[in-house]
Design an enzyme around this catalytic site. Sequence first.
Site, PDB file in Angstrom:
ATOM      1  N   PRO A   4       0.875  -1.311   0.061  1.00 43.61           N
ATOM      2  CA  PRO A   4      -0.004   0.046  -0.010  1.00 43.61           C
ATOM      3  C   PRO A   4       0.908   1.284   0.032  1.00 43.61           C
ATOM      4  O   PRO A   4       1.798   1.411   0.791  1.00 43.61           O
ATOM      5  CB  PRO A   4      -0.709  -0.088   1.356  1.00 43.61           C
ATOM      6  CG  PRO A   4      -0.744  -1.426   1.914  1.00 43.61           C
ATOM      7  CD  PRO A   4       0.641  -1.985   1.185  1.00 43.61           C
ATOM      8  N   LEU A   5       0.534   2.085  -0.854  1.00 41.48           N
ATOM      9  CA  LEU A   5       1.173   3.432  -0.957  1.00 41.48           C
ATOM     10  C   LEU A   5       0.033   4.586  -0.920  1.00 41.48           C
ATOM     11  O   LEU A   5      -0.636   4.572  -1.874  1.00 41.48           O
ATOM     12  CB  LEU A   5       1.820   3.567  -2.034  1.00 41.48           C
ATOM     13  CG  LEU A   5       2.508   4.961  -2.516  1.00 41.48           C
ATOM     14  CD1 LEU A   5       3.408   5.338  -1.430  1.00 41.48           C
ATOM     15  CD2 LEU A   5       3.268   5.189  -3.985  1.00 41.48           C
TER      16      LEU A   5
END
Length: 73
Positions: A4-5
Amino acid sequence: MTVPLIEITLVEGRSPEQLRTLISKVTQAAVEAVDAPLESVRVVLREVAPTHFAAGDVTIAERSAQRHTAQSS
């Protein structure tokens, strides 16, 4: 598993403690929401000047000045 970014853009002016709290809470939300391992969550904060952030063709700086003028009247 995808890493996840999470990218967040906000107007500058918050304290380092507030920004750190934001990072922690967003990270925890990602861990809980998508079952991401804590160490895989990436958070990027971008702070922009109030003159570089606008909504409805009015910058945050202009909106603040308008409020200040209205309160002074």
